[in-house]
Scaffold this motif. Structure first.
Motif, short mmCIF file in Angstrom:
data_model
loop_
_atom_site.label_atom_id
_atom_site.label_comp_id
_atom_site.label_asym_id
_atom_site.label_seq_id
_atom_site.Cartn_x
_atom_site.Cartn_y
_atom_site.Cartn_z
N GLY A 153 0.82 -1.21 -0.07
CA GLY A 153 0.15 0.26 0.07
C GLY A 153 0.86 1.30 0.05
O GLY A 153 0.28 2.52 -0.42
N ILE A 154 2.03 1.16 0.33
CA ILE A 154 2.91 2.31 0.25
C ILE A 154 3.00 2.76 -1.30
O ILE A 154 3.36 4.05 -1.66
CB ILE A 154 4.32 1.94 0.81
CG1 ILE A 154 4.16 1.53 2.35
CG2 ILE A 154 5.32 3.11 0.53
CD1 ILE A 154 5.65 1.14 2.91
N TYR A 155 3.01 1.90 -2.02
CA TYR A 155 2.72 2.40 -3.56
C TYR A 155 1.68 3.50 -3.84
O TYR A 155 1.92 4.18 -4.74
CB TYR A 155 2.49 0.87 -4.15
CG TYR A 155 1.88 1.05 -5.64
CD1 TYR A 155 2.82 1.10 -6.69
CD2 TYR A 155 0.59 0.99 -5.80
CE1 TYR A 155 2.32 0.95 -8.30
CE2 TYR A 155 0.29 1.19 -7.18
CZ TYR A 155 0.86 1.16 -8.22
OH TYR A 155 0.50 1.26 -9.35
N HIS A 156 0.74 3.40 -3.12
CA HIS A 156 -0.18 4.53 -3.11
C HIS A 156 0.45 5.93 -3.10
O HIS A 156 -0.19 6.57 -3.63
CB HIS A 156 -1.34 4.43 -2.09
CG HIS A 156 -2.16 3.15 -2.28
ND1 HIS A 156 -2.60 2.48 -3.42
CD2 HIS A 156 -2.74 2.21 -1.32
CE1 HIS A 156 -3.28 1.52 -3.46
NE2 HIS A 156 -3.40 1.31 -1.96
N SER A 174 -11.02 7.54 -1.82
CA SER A 174 -11.45 6.93 -0.76
C SER A 174 -10.35 5.74 -0.49
O SER A 174 -9.40 5.43 -1.45
CB SER A 174 -12.67 5.85 -1.27
OG SER A 174 -12.88 4.71 -0.60
N GLY A 175 -10.26 5.17 0.91
CA GLY A 175 -9.22 4.44 0.95
C GLY A 175 -9.56 3.29 2.14
O GLY A 175 -10.50 3.34 2.75
N THR A 176 -9.10 2.20 1.62
CA THR A 176 -9.15 0.83 2.51
C THR A 176 -8.19 0.17 2.86
O THR A 176 -7.06 0.01 2.22
CB THR A 176 -9.95 0.05 1.37
OG1 THR A 176 -11.12 0.64 1.09
CG2 THR A 176 -10.75 -1.15 2.23
N SER A 177 -8.14 -0.49 4.05
CA SER A 177 -7.24 -1.04 4.98
C SER A 177 -5.73 -0.02 4.61
O SER A 177 -5.72 1.22 5.18
CB SER A 177 -6.83 -2.39 4.05
OG SER A 177 -5.89 -3.38 4.75
N MET A 178 -4.83 -0.61 4.05
CA MET A 178 -3.52 0.16 3.98
C MET A 178 -3.63 1.43 3.18
O MET A 178 -3.19 2.48 3.37
CB MET A 178 -2.34 -0.82 3.53
CG MET A 178 -0.91 0.02 3.17
SD MET A 178 -0.38 0.37 4.91
CE MET A 178 1.17 1.02 4.56
N GLY A 179 -4.72 1.57 2.48
CA GLY A 179 -4.87 2.68 1.72
C GLY A 179 -5.74 3.73 2.17
O GLY A 179 -5.63 4.93 2.08
N SER A 180 -6.21 3.22 3.48
CA SER A 180 -6.76 4.18 4.37
C SER A 180 -5.82 5.16 5.06
O SER A 180 -6.22 6.34 5.31
CB SER A 180 -7.86 3.46 5.36
OG SER A 180 -6.80 2.86 6.33
N ILE A 181 -4.36 4.66 5.31
CA ILE A 181 -3.59 5.42 5.95
C ILE A 181 -3.20 6.75 5.07
O ILE A 181 -3.22 7.69 5.22
CB ILE A 181 -2.20 4.71 6.28
CG1 ILE A 181 -2.72 3.50 7.16
CG2 ILE A 181 -1.33 5.47 6.84
CD1 ILE A 181 -1.56 2.71 7.63
N THR A 182 -2.97 6.47 3.78
CA THR A 182 -2.77 7.41 2.58
C THR A 182 -3.78 8.60 2.47
O THR A 182 -3.64 9.48 2.38
CB THR A 182 -2.45 6.81 1.31
OG1 THR A 182 -1.16 5.89 1.43
CG2 THR A 182 -1.83 7.76 0.13
N ALA A 183 -5.18 7.67 2.68
CA ALA A 183 -6.42 8.55 2.44
C ALA A 183 -6.40 9.44 3.56
O ALA A 183 -6.74 10.56 3.60
CB ALA A 183 -7.63 7.65 2.06
N GLY A 184 -5.91 9.11 4.62
CA GLY A 184 -6.10 9.85 5.89
C GLY A 184 -5.14 10.98 6.02
O GLY A 184 -5.26 12.28 6.46
N VAL A 185 -4.00 10.67 5.35
CA VAL A 185 -2.80 11.57 5.25
C VAL A 185 -3.28 13.02 4.34
O VAL A 185 -2.89 13.95 4.53
CB VAL A 185 -1.63 11.11 4.74
CG1 VAL A 185 -0.56 12.18 4.45
CG2 VAL A 185 -0.72 10.18 5.84
#
Length: 472
Positions: A153-156, A174-185
């Motif tokens: 997910g760091i790839y995002h 929209s972010g899910t799982s690891m993608g949610s950290i990038t979305a939150g940032v």
């Protein structure tokens, strides 16, 4: 052929988008694809109709007949826009589609700006704003969807960095799982703050994984330390609610979480559906893969600013189990008509290319993969019908939801990891691995930029016009 091979090697190893684009242009000239772009004719879109519309648009713009532009632009888009998104038009040249399409879209944007910025007969500024607002509602807007994927997910971050640099980052995310950290940032940082983070990515905290001692793992019934996960997320996002983040940046960010109880539907958390929920806790829940992390309770801020449980009796786990890419719900909430998916799930990434390629081989592979998924899901549905006791029913539900999802969008950006990397998808990355994932996200996005730029051009123009009209 040696020259082409050399250029392709340069393309694969380009360090910046400008270098990639210059090399891609050279390849297009060498392979004849630059000439293909100049030739209007193609069976993949109504080029003769588009030629007529281009000439008519140019005439109305040159005559400054802005009132006549309004109905013609509406009619023209209604007749042509669906076919201009044909993916086949972007599978020939590296640098984009037919020049006629780019010219047409540019004229539509010029027409929208002319109508926005010039006085119109019998139409007030207030009515003009209403006209553009309705046009945007009818047309829709793009969204960026960030999948799960563990360390992948760091790839995002590389995808986001590239879109931000090219002014193509959608406002809906929209972010899910690891993608949610990038979305939150992204939810809590303005563009200039994100750029500062990308200038020094090594300062970010992306080490969420810590193995528990055996005794603690047996007691918690999960292998990894939930405190370490939360510390990582909180370090990147802080104690900010969805509403507070929206008021700061204006980004419409959503995070998906799955309920533990069977029969409950997954939730899309954002400033509209759960304004007081803390983003860091939503991300923690979305990252809580059963077996690796324990389920968790969501936390919110009360009116006095105190942290309190949100839906206290409910517990939540990884959002990707039920809805990794929640297209339908995001579409309803935010009037989205175009989905850019950054897909990093290790069980999906190897097959994305097969779903997008053309030809007999790709068709056969797509058929085999789709059939295998369908058969697996059918077996799971039988098991769910027969087994009703926890924890079996919960695991069966999650597995069935995973197989029964659509993981793709209108544009799919995905990595191509070497096989050895699949052993690292649940390990904290070293600094070199972090930079490798970041750069892979950038490189995977560069070939998609032409299509993203074209397909979001009108919605971006409508949004810019509405902003200008709103402050007059």
């Amino acid at each position: 052929m040696n020259k082409l091979h050399s250029l392709q090697h340069q393309l694969a190893n380009a360090s910046e988008y400008s270098e990639w684009l210059q090399t891609a242009q050279a390849i297009d000239r060498l392979t004849g694809m630059a000439q293909w772009r100049e030739n209007n004719a193609s069976a993949s879109y109504p080029y003769q109709l588009l030629e007529q519309h281009v000439l008519h648009l140019e005439r109305l713009i040159n005559q400054t007949d802005y009132n006549a532009l309004i109905p013609f632009v509406q009619e023209s888009l209604h007749r042509t826009i669906g076919e201009l998104g044909n993916k086949r038009l972007y599978q020939h040249a590296l640098c984009g589609t037919k020049k006629l399409i780019e010219r047409y879209l540019g004229l539509i944007v010029t027409a929208l700006n002319a109508v926005c910025d010039n006085p119109l007969r019998d139409i007030s500024e207030h009515d003009k704003l209403a006209l553009f607002t309705q046009a945007e509602k009818n047309f829709g807007q793009p969204a960026l969807m960030l999948s799960g994927g563990g360390t992948f997910g760091i790839y995002h971050l590389g995808v986001v960095h590239t879109l931000l640099a090219e002014n193509l980052l959608p406002n809906v995310i929209s972010g899910t799982s690891m993608g949610s950290i990038t979305a939150g940032v992204m939810a809590v940082n303005h563009d200039h703050e994100l750029n500062a983070l990308f200038d020094a990515p090594e300062k970010t905290h992306y080490h969420p994984l810590k193995r528990l001692p055996l005794s603690a793992a047996l007691k918690q019934r999960s292998l990894l330390d939930a405190k370490q996960l939360y510390q990582c997320i909180q370090a990147n996002i802080g104690d900010v609610t969805f509403q507070e983040a929206y008021e700061k940046t204006g980004r419409e960010v959503s995070i998906t979480v799955s309920p533990v109880r069977s029969g409950q539907k997954p939730r899309i958390l954002n400033h509209k559906t759960a304004p007081n929920v803390l983003i860091a806790h939503a991300s923690k829940a979305s990252c809580s893969v059963p077996g690796l992390f324990p389920s968790t309770t969501l936390m919110a801020k009360s009116s006095s600013g105190v942290k309190v449980p949100y839906m206290k009796s409910e517990r939540w786990v990884d959002g990707s189990f039920a809805t990794d890419i929640p297209r339908q719900r995001i579409s309803r909430l935010h009037n989205v008509n175009y989905f850019i998916v950054s897909q990093a799930n290790p069980h999906i990434v190897p097959f994305v290319s097969q779903f997008q390629q053309t030809g007999v081989t790709a068709l056969l592979k797509d058929t085999a993969i789709t059939s295998a998924y369908a058969q697996g899901n059918a077996l799971l549905k039988v098991a769910r019908r027969r087994l009703h006791k926890q924890p079996w029913r919960s695991w069966l539900d999650h597995s069935s939801f995973m197989l029964d999802q659509d993981y793709l969008g209108d544009i799919n950006i995905h990595p191509q990891f070497p096989p050895s990397w699949y052993l690292k998808f649940m390990k904290n990355p070293s600094l070199d691995e972090f930079h490798y994932l970041l750069k892979m996200g950038e490189r995977s996005t560069w070939p998609q930029l032409a299509m993203i730029r074209d397909q979001t051009r009108i919605s971006r123009a409508l949004q810019a016009c509405i902003e200008r009209l709103s402050i007059r």
